[in-house]
Enzyme design. Structure first.
Site, PDB file in Angstrom:
ATOM      1  CB  ILE A 154      -1.288  -0.265   9.649  1.00 46.39           C
ATOM      2  CG1 ILE A 154       0.069  -0.424  10.313  1.00 46.39           C
ATOM      3  CG2 ILE A 154      -2.491  -0.052  10.895  1.00 46.39           C
ATOM      4  CD1 ILE A 154       0.577   0.968  11.271  1.00 46.39           C
ATOM      5  CG  ASP A 155      -7.090  -3.441   6.382  1.00 41.35           C
ATOM      6  OD1 ASP A 155      -6.994  -2.359   5.662  1.00 41.35           O
ATOM      7  OD2 ASP A 155      -7.839  -4.512   6.268  1.00 41.35           O
ATOM      8  CG  ASP A 197      -7.812  -2.362   1.368  1.00 41.19           C
ATOM      9  OD1 ASP A 197      -7.399  -1.810   2.314  1.00 41.19           O
ATOM     10  OD2 ASP A 197      -8.137  -1.652   0.510  1.00 41.19           O
ATOM     11  CG  ASP A 207      -3.244  -2.573   4.457  1.00 39.16           C
ATOM     12  OD1 ASP A 207      -2.449  -1.654   5.053  1.00 39.16           O
ATOM     13  OD2 ASP A 207      -4.486  -2.400   4.120  1.00 39.16           O
ATOM     14  CD  GLU A 248      -2.747   1.423   2.439  1.00 35.44           C
ATOM     15  OE1 GLU A 248      -3.696   2.224   2.295  1.00 35.44           O
ATOM     16  OE2 GLU A 248      -2.703   0.312   3.140  1.00 35.44           O
ATOM     17  CB  THR A 278      -4.239   3.955   8.941  1.00 36.28           C
ATOM     18  OG1 THR A 278      -3.262   2.884   8.022  1.00 36.28           O
ATOM     19  CG2 THR A 278      -3.476   4.928   9.067  1.00 36.28           C
TER      20      THR A 278
END
Length: 281
Positions: A92-93, A220, A90, A70, A95
């Site tokens: 930190i899915d 995601d 990802d 990402e 954030t």
């Protein structure tokens, strides 16, 4: 027959745990918050630090593998899924959840070969839940098998979705029009964890019957898509066709009947594929 990708998956699980340590440590400190495309499209130094940690670790062990990350894409790298072994990351899915210490934050790592997901790893850092799936070998949470809900009646179901980062009035109208249709079926409820990866793991766990969203990215949903399918669920495009993880549109459900009812309710609000409800990148 030897599973040639098992050692790769083992490395993904290990590095996801290391990434989770970084996330938890950052939550104890002051979090530097920046924006990307809008004031509600957030990124932190921790997102960038975690992605760098994962990619450097993989490059050392598997130097020929490719990446879709990402933050790398946000920095200008191409978002191309090829036949090569590819890590879809990802860091930190969730954030926005992370910024507010809302307790659903995930590290999501999918691995694709020949454009087919071979394994998915979603680590819910604050819950210390490690969701994993290997193609053809089932889905698990902390080693326990996962199975989607057996509920066939959407009126007895909970549906998960998200609201995106666009505050364009037309986009918001599309979102709430579809949400109204889902609520008025009626369903038992609508929920959203604030992270696509965890929403999909909730489907795989049998906690909710379906998750749908337009405007998401491949990072995601790459890992979560395999976790859902290996737990016995189905994946569909919002127009009823076969899901394309690069299309930014997905329905993940416990069964086809529930998925098709969602498609029926939201189809009149679904735009062209190249205009996903005007949601921001």
């Amino acid at each position: 027959m030897t599973d040639v990708w098992q050692s790769v998956m083992d490395h993904a699980v290990a590095v996801a745990r290391r990434a989770g340590d970084v996330v938890r440590a950052a939550l104890r400190d002051e979090r530097t918050v920046m924006t990307k495309t809008s004031s509600v499209d957030l990124v932190t130094q921790t997102d960038q630090k975690v992605e760098k940690l994962i990619i450097q670790s993989v490059k050392e062990k598997f130097p020929t593998h490719r990446f879709i990350g990402e933050e790398s894409v946000a920095a200008g790298e191409a978002c191309d899924l090829t036949d090569s072994p590819t890590w879809i990351i990802d860091p930190i899915d969730g954030t926005t959840n992370f910024v507010h210490a809302f307790p659903f934050v995930a590290v999501s790592i999918g691995f694709s070969v020949n454009k087919q997901m071979e394994f998915g790893v979603v680590y819910s850092c604050l819950e210390d839940k490690m969701f994993t799936a290997r193609r053809g070998k089932g889905a698990f949470c902390n080693g326990s098998p996962l199975q989607v809900s057996a509920q066939e009646d959407i009126k007895q179901s909970i549906i998960a979705t998200e609201f995106g980062s666009s505050r364009d009035p037309e986009a918001v109208d599309h979102i709430f029009s579809s949400l109204r249709s889902i609520l008025c079926i009626p369903v038992h409820g609508v929920r959203g964890a604030g992270t696509a990866a965890i929403n999909m793991c909730l489907v795989a766990s049998g906690c909710v019957e379906a998750y749908y969203e337009i405007g998401i990215h491949v990072w995601d949903v790459a890992a979560g898509s395999l976790i859902v399918s290996e737990a016995g669920g189905v994946l569909m495009d919002v127009d009823g066709g076969v899901v394309d993880l690069m299309s930014r549109r997905i329905i993940a459900a416990n069964n086809r009947n529930v998925a098709e009812r969602i498609i029926k309710e939201i189809s009149s609000f679904s735009p062209a594929r190249d205009d996903p409800w005007k949601l921001t990148d």
